[in-house]
Design a protein around this motif. Structure first.
Motif: not given
Length: 536
Positions: A141-159
């Motif tokens: 809801e409040h971190a569009p920049h990090l959300k974009k990084v994670l959406d573009e790099n699913p492996e980062y989100k998994k980590m």
């Protein structure tokens, strides 16, 4: 954009007043019983007016500054956001103890930046204990920049997601494969050239080269004073030097998803036999266990040491700079990761994970987590990315055809090494909650010897390396108990085997002792953690 910002502020104010239904802060436990209320005042831009922020002070910073608030990037961030950050730094050398005491006491700041991989029981335990909060919904809801990084790099989100599905941290991420390798075998290229030797690639070739270093007088002083190799046990885990040729590590690794422990494998006996033989032949420095950095500096700069393990910066870069004024042919090169057979891809080398556990978490004592999330998220946007990687335009960098280029204040500082000069302005040289930029390393390791070393060290399969995993709360205490005993015994016996104090034919007894300490249970715990990670 302005309308979106106003709406964000209104949403925050509604959440703080308890209006608007179930908020992300309620989900994260902001209104839980016993929570101590801190400041919830906002700046005009919707950031917190004030934050308390606990973080260890990196040595490159503490060399010239007393507080992270003195870093120019943080000073500029305060100008941009209006947020006053009160940094809290634990005493150097006692960071983990200070962290444990702080968490146990419940006297928490708003934000904690830490190595969460070192937390007993993992971040899920701290979320369950009410020390830090779940960030999934807040980031959404409040971190569009990090959300974009994670959406573009699913492996980062998994980590950065825990076994229980919690995102718990604004992570330090190495944003390019080029940034993951920075350590390996280093050899005197000028010695190879003088003796007419090719760069060694296999165990057998290394034996031939080290023997030639010992007997061929490559330093040209007419004395048999050359020390072919410093074997650094502390870096075997990091760069897999020599041991990786057998496709194992000195700790846990995986083969097709099955966890193994290197020191009890038959291949480890072969590694020990080789190192013991080299030591007996005088190919390994008898002082290799010394932690005296001045001793190693002297052996390298006095032209007695032929090969060692080290980093691109503090190894190759530093020694090339120290020897620059001496003249002569002094030259270092990164040597390839070692294999057993000529022409094969080395099975293992040094490659770090994009996320190693470092980052910033928000505590349950934070009175306005939504605002803190927005403040942390700034670093993941374009402006914040440049600010925390390169510092202040016109001071620490200039834009040259769109490329942020460090100035002489950083790269050619008259009184400070590059790492300390950069640390006055930005954090790219160590870590923090942002994405590290490849262009930092391209300039930090700009010598041809450094760039070539990175390219050489990157050449390895590395598919047996373990991802960042950790035991859960139920497993942690037992795992720590087992591995404390195993590690102590392993460290002692490793050097006894290499030095010939203990014959390698006692290897089977060594293995049985480690098994009696519970290593198979520890392997099972690691397997369960790997399975959880793979199923995220």
């Amino acid at each position: 954009m302005f309308i979106s910002l106003i709406m964000s502020v209104l949403l925050v104010l509604a959440a703080c007043s308890g209006e608007g239904g179930s908020s992300a802060s309620e989900q994260s436990g902001e209104n839980s019983p016993g929570k101590e209320k801190g400041t919830d005042k906002l700046t005009e831009s919707g950031y917190p007016e004030e934050l308390t922020y606990w973080v260890a002070l990196n040595p490159n910073v503490s060399a010239t500054l007393k507080n992270a608030g003195d870093i120019k990037a943080y000073q500029r961030l305060e100008d941009i956001t209006g947020t006053k950050v009160n940094f809290q730094h634990p005493p150097a050398g006692s960071e983990q103890d200070s962290f444990n005491i702080m968490v146990s006491s419940g006297d928490l700041p708003d934000v904690i930046e830490h190595n969460w991989a070192a937390v007993a029981g993992g971040p899920d335990k701290l979320i369950g204990d009410g020390s830090i909060i779940r960030l999934n919904e807040l980031i959404e809801e409040h971190a569009p920049h990090l959300k974009k990084v994670l959406d573009e790099n699913p492996e980062y989100k998994k980590m950065i997601t825990s076994d229980d599905g919690n995102i718990y941290v604004f992570p330090f991420l190495r944003g390019d494969e080029y940034l993951l390798t920075y350590n390996g075998l280093i050899i005197r290229q000028d010695w190879l050239d003088k003796l007419g030797l090719d760069m060694p690639e296999t165990i057998d070739e290394w034996h031939a080269v080290l023997t030639a270093f010992k007997n061929g007088d490559p330093n040209g002083n007419g004395q048999a004073d050359e020390i072919p190799l410093r074997l650094d046990p502390g870096q075997i885990s990091m760069n897999k030097a020599f041991i990786g040729a057998w496709g194992i590590t000195d700790s846990f690794y995986q083969v097709d998803g099955k966890v193994k422990y290197g020191p009890i494998q038959p291949e480890f006996k072969e590694f020990l036999q080789t190192m013991s033989s080299w030591y007996a032949e005088g190919l390994i420095d008898p002082d290799y266990l010394s932690g005296d950095s001045n001793l190693w500096d002297a052996k390298i700069t006095n032209h007695t040491l032929g090969a060692f393990t080290g980093y691109t910066g503090s190894g190759i870069g530093r020694y090339m700079q120290l020897m620059e004024d001496e003249g002569g042919d002094f030259n270092l090169a990164g040597a390839p990761n070692v294999s057993l057979n000529k022409g094969e891809i080395p099975p293992l080398g040094q490659m770090d994970s994009p996320f190693t556990g470092y980052g910033a978490a928000i505590t349950s004592k934070n009175a306005n987590p939504e605002a803190a999330v927005r403040w942390l998220d700034y670093k993941y946007g374009e402006e914040g990315h440049i600010l925390f990687n390169f510092g202040i335009e016109g001071e620490s960098y200039t834009l040259e055809d769109g490329y942020p280029t460090y100035t002489d204040k950083v790269l050619k500082n008259e009184s400070l090494p590059i790492a300390q000069a950069l640390a006055q302005y930005a954090m790219a040289g160590y870590s923090g909650p942002f994405v590290q930029d490849k262009r930092y390393m391209e300039q930090y390791s700009s010598l041809p010897q450094q760039t070539e070393a990175i390219e050489v060290w990157m050449k390895a399969s590395n598919d047996r390396l373990m991802p960042l995993i950790s035991p859960n709360e139920e497993e942690a205490a037992r795992y720590a108990s087992i591995m404390n005993d195993v590690k102590t015994y392993y460290d002692e016996m490793l050097n006894k085997f290499i030095m010939g104090v203990e014959p390698v034919d006692q290897f089977d007894s060594f293995v049985e002792t480690i098994k009696s300490m519970g290593i198979e249970e520890a392997i099972a715990i690691q397997q369960a953690a790997l399975d959880r990670y793979n199923s995220r």
